[in-house]
Scaffold this motif. Structure first.
Motif, PDB file in Angstrom:
ATOM      1  N   MET A   9       2.232   6.236   1.407  1.00 25.94           N
ATOM      2  CA  MET A   9       1.391   5.041   1.381  1.00 25.94           C
ATOM      3  C   MET A   9       2.183   3.804   1.791  1.00 25.94           C
ATOM      4  SD  MET A   9      -1.464   6.308   0.867  1.00 25.94           S
ATOM      5  CE  MET A   9      -2.348   4.756   0.897  1.00 25.94           C
ATOM      6  N   PRO A  60       0.743   2.569   6.802  1.00 30.63           N
ATOM      7  CA  PRO A  60       0.258   1.383   7.527  1.00 30.63           C
ATOM      8  C   PRO A  60       1.129   1.018   8.730  1.00 30.63           C
ATOM      9  CG  PRO A  60       0.244   0.992   5.153  1.00 30.63           C
ATOM     10  CD  PRO A  60       0.985   2.270   5.370  1.00 30.63           C
ATOM     11  N   GLN A  73      -0.002   3.346  11.426  1.00 34.10           N
ATOM     12  CA  GLN A  73      -1.350   2.967  11.863  1.00 34.10           C
ATOM     13  C   GLN A  73      -1.292   1.758  12.803  1.00 34.10           C
ATOM     14  OE1 GLN A  73      -4.266   4.480  11.379  1.00 34.10           O
ATOM     15  NE2 GLN A  73      -5.547   2.908  12.293  1.00 34.10           N
ATOM     16  N   ASP A  80      -6.163   9.766  -2.047  1.00 36.02           N
ATOM     17  CA  ASP A  80      -6.738   8.830  -1.075  1.00 36.02           C
ATOM     18  C   ASP A  80      -5.848   8.508   0.126  1.00 36.02           C
ATOM     19  OD1 ASP A  80      -4.868   7.468  -2.526  1.00 36.02           O
ATOM     20  OD2 ASP A  80      -6.149   5.759  -3.028  1.00 36.02           O
ATOM     21  N   THR A 135      -5.653   9.741   3.235  1.00 42.11           N
ATOM     22  CA  THR A 135      -6.349   9.590   4.529  1.00 42.11           C
ATOM     23  C   THR A 135      -7.575   8.697   4.423  1.00 42.11           C
ATOM     24  OG1 THR A 135      -7.784  11.533   4.280  1.00 42.11           O
ATOM     25  CG2 THR A 135      -5.583  11.893   5.219  1.00 42.11           C
ATOM     26  N   THR A 136      -8.211   8.676   3.256  1.00 38.91           N
ATOM     27  CA  THR A 136      -9.464   7.910   3.144  1.00 38.91           C
ATOM     28  C   THR A 136      -9.237   6.408   3.252  1.00 38.91           C
ATOM     29  OG1 THR A 136      -9.297   7.991   0.721  1.00 38.91           O
ATOM     30  CG2 THR A 136     -10.629   9.690   1.794  1.00 38.91           C
ATOM     31  N   LYS A 137      -8.037   5.953   2.947  1.00 44.74           N
ATOM     32  CA  LYS A 137      -7.728   4.524   3.083  1.00 44.74           C
ATOM     33  C   LYS A 137      -7.784   4.061   4.539  1.00 44.74           C
ATOM     34  CE  LYS A 137      -4.836   3.576  -0.985  1.00 44.74           C
ATOM     35  NZ  LYS A 137      -5.529   2.376  -1.449  1.00 44.74           N
ATOM     36  N   PHE A 138      -7.676   5.009   5.463  1.00 44.19           N
ATOM     37  CA  PHE A 138      -7.573   4.652   6.880  1.00 44.19           C
ATOM     38  C   PHE A 138      -8.723   5.183   7.734  1.00 44.19           C
ATOM     39  CE2 PHE A 138      -3.338   4.790   5.039  1.00 44.19           C
ATOM     40  CZ  PHE A 138      -2.782   3.598   5.465  1.00 44.19           C
ATOM     41  N   GLN A 149     -10.786   2.942   9.896  1.00 48.42           N
ATOM     42  CA  GLN A 149     -10.105   2.142  10.926  1.00 48.42           C
ATOM     43  C   GLN A 149     -10.139   2.932  12.227  1.00 48.42           C
ATOM     44  OE1 GLN A 149      -6.290   0.492   9.724  1.00 48.42           O
ATOM     45  NE2 GLN A 149      -6.870   0.556   7.563  1.00 48.42           N
ATOM     46  N   SER A 197      -8.444   6.141  13.364  1.00 43.77           N
ATOM     47  CA  SER A 197      -7.421   6.335  12.348  1.00 43.77           C
ATOM     48  C   SER A 197      -6.342   7.272  12.883  1.00 43.77           C
ATOM     49  CB  SER A 197      -8.028   6.931  11.080  1.00 43.77           C
ATOM     50  OG  SER A 197      -6.996   7.325  10.185  1.00 43.77           O
TER      51      SER A 197
END
Length: 388
Positions: free
Chosen positions: A118, A122, A125, A140, A142-145, A148, A151
């Motif tokens: 984590m 970013p 990304q 979470d 992959t779900t955070k991105f 976007q 992704s």
């Protein structure tokens, strides 16, 4: 006549130079075409033993996948650039930045600690460099991105929520008194919260909850409290997997343990002993009764010997490598954006783990779904699927 001879000589020299240049370019073309695509690998290869065991096992799988890719005639040369993040998030970010800026990698695979992933996800990304995370398990990642678009963050690993759901469904069906043991690390506290909330949703209250720091080397006080509370099943989310077993003979206490997929480690089995670990349950994504998994297990045992620890972790590392290398082969050069697209659309994966043939899609960057994760139980020398 002299001028004619000089002009003829000049033309001959030019022709010779042109021929030499053509030959040089012709020779350089294949060499340039063979420039390897660099793939970064970040894993915890030093630090706490559990971290190292996960990191080395996942890396073993990746390396075997690259050997197989080459043996099967992969047309695009691939070079692994491996860094140890030392289970430290600052170090993890630093080496990922080095992979992007200095090494020029097209993609990255790693790492063990969810906190480290984590921290650097970013960075990848923003840079537009694809990541296949693993063996980190926080729910979470992959779900955070995923919203976007596009992704660049994928994962090939166990997923904590799915693992805990499988454990709790089995626990409430088979046990009346359930205790919880967890570490005070970020992971241990997260798993404890998930397990407590999951049991509450199932209408079950824990009979005891005990925590211990990651550096502790004796869990006798915690096991006494579990025994006195009558816990016949202990949910085990402490990274020192073997510690709760050690005081049990002295306490005349033999509960069943269920917890983190690290409990499937061959090293833990060897430390605890086959008899003591019988019946221990954990999330799994590798069925060792499957002939394909058995063949993989045999290969890894022959190749790495006593350094081979976790079949399921190594299998997921192998499959992460398979996916990454197949995507590189489709692109044929170092192009992170095209590599991302190739990873998302990869199909036909012949996975060792429960990873499906088409692991990813535009709205799902997890190689495992909830239905791919099942409960495994130690039976003899092997982890087998729990009876349903």
């Amino acid at each position: 006549m002299g001028m004619v001879r000089m002009e003829a000589g000049r033309r001959a020299l030019l022709r010779s130079a042109a021929t030499a240049l053509a030959l040089l370019l012709g020779a350089a073309g294949p060499a340039l075409a063979q420039t390897p695509v660099k793939i970064g690998v970040v894993e915890g290869l030093s630090g706490p033993p559990a971290i190292v065991d996960f990191g080395e096992s996942y890396l073993q799988g990746i390396k075997l996948a690259l050997e197989d890719y080459k043996a099967k005639g992969g047309k695009t040369p691939i070079e692994l650039v491996v860094y140890d993040d030392e289970a430290n998030p600052q170090r993890a970010v630093s080496v990922v930045q080095r992979l992007i800026q200095n090494d020029g990698v097209a993609g990255v695979i790693g790492t063990v600690s969810s906190g480290n992933v984590m921290a650097f996800a970013p960075v990848l990304q923003r840079a537009g460099v694809p990541l296949i995370a693993g063996p980190s398990a926080a729910t979470d990642i992959t779900t955070k991105f995923i919203d976007q678009k596009p992704s660049f963050i994928f994962r090939c690993s166990m997923i904590e929520k799915y693992q805990i759901d499988a454990i709790l469904d089995w626990a409430v069906k088979n046990y009346k008194k359930i205790g919880l043991l967890h570490s005070t690390t970020g992971y241990g506290n997260f798993a404890a919260q998930e397990a407590t909330a999951g049991l509450k949703a199932r209408g079950v209250e824990l009979v005891a909850v005990e925590a211990a720091a990651p550096g502790v080397n004796d869990l006798t006080p915690q096991m006494i409290k579990m025994r006195d509370a009558g816990a016949d099943l202990i949910l085990h989310f402490h990274e020192s997997f073997e510690l709760p077993y050690r005081p049990l003979p002295r306490l005349d206490y033999k509960p069943t343990f269920a917890g983190n997929w690290g409990l499937s480690s061959l090293k833990v089995k060897d430390i605890v002993g086959v008899e003591a670990i019988q019946g221990t349950a954990m999330g799994q994504a590798l069925d060792l009764s499957d002939p394909k998994a058995q063949a993989f297990n045999k290969r890894m045992t022959e190749k790495y010997g006593k350094d081979y620890r976790w079949p399921v972790v190594a299998a997921l590392g192998y499959d992460a490598g398979q996916i990454m290398f197949a995507a590189v082969d489709k692109v044929g050069k170092s192009d992170p954006a095209k590599l991302r697209d190739a990873i998302e659309n990869i199909d036909g994966v012949q996975a060792i783990s429960a990873t499906p043939a088409k692991p990813f899609g535009p709205n799902d960057h997890e190689c495992l779904g909830q239905g791919d994760i099942f409960l495994g139980i130690w039976k003899g020398d092997t982890v087998v699927p729990a009876p349903k």
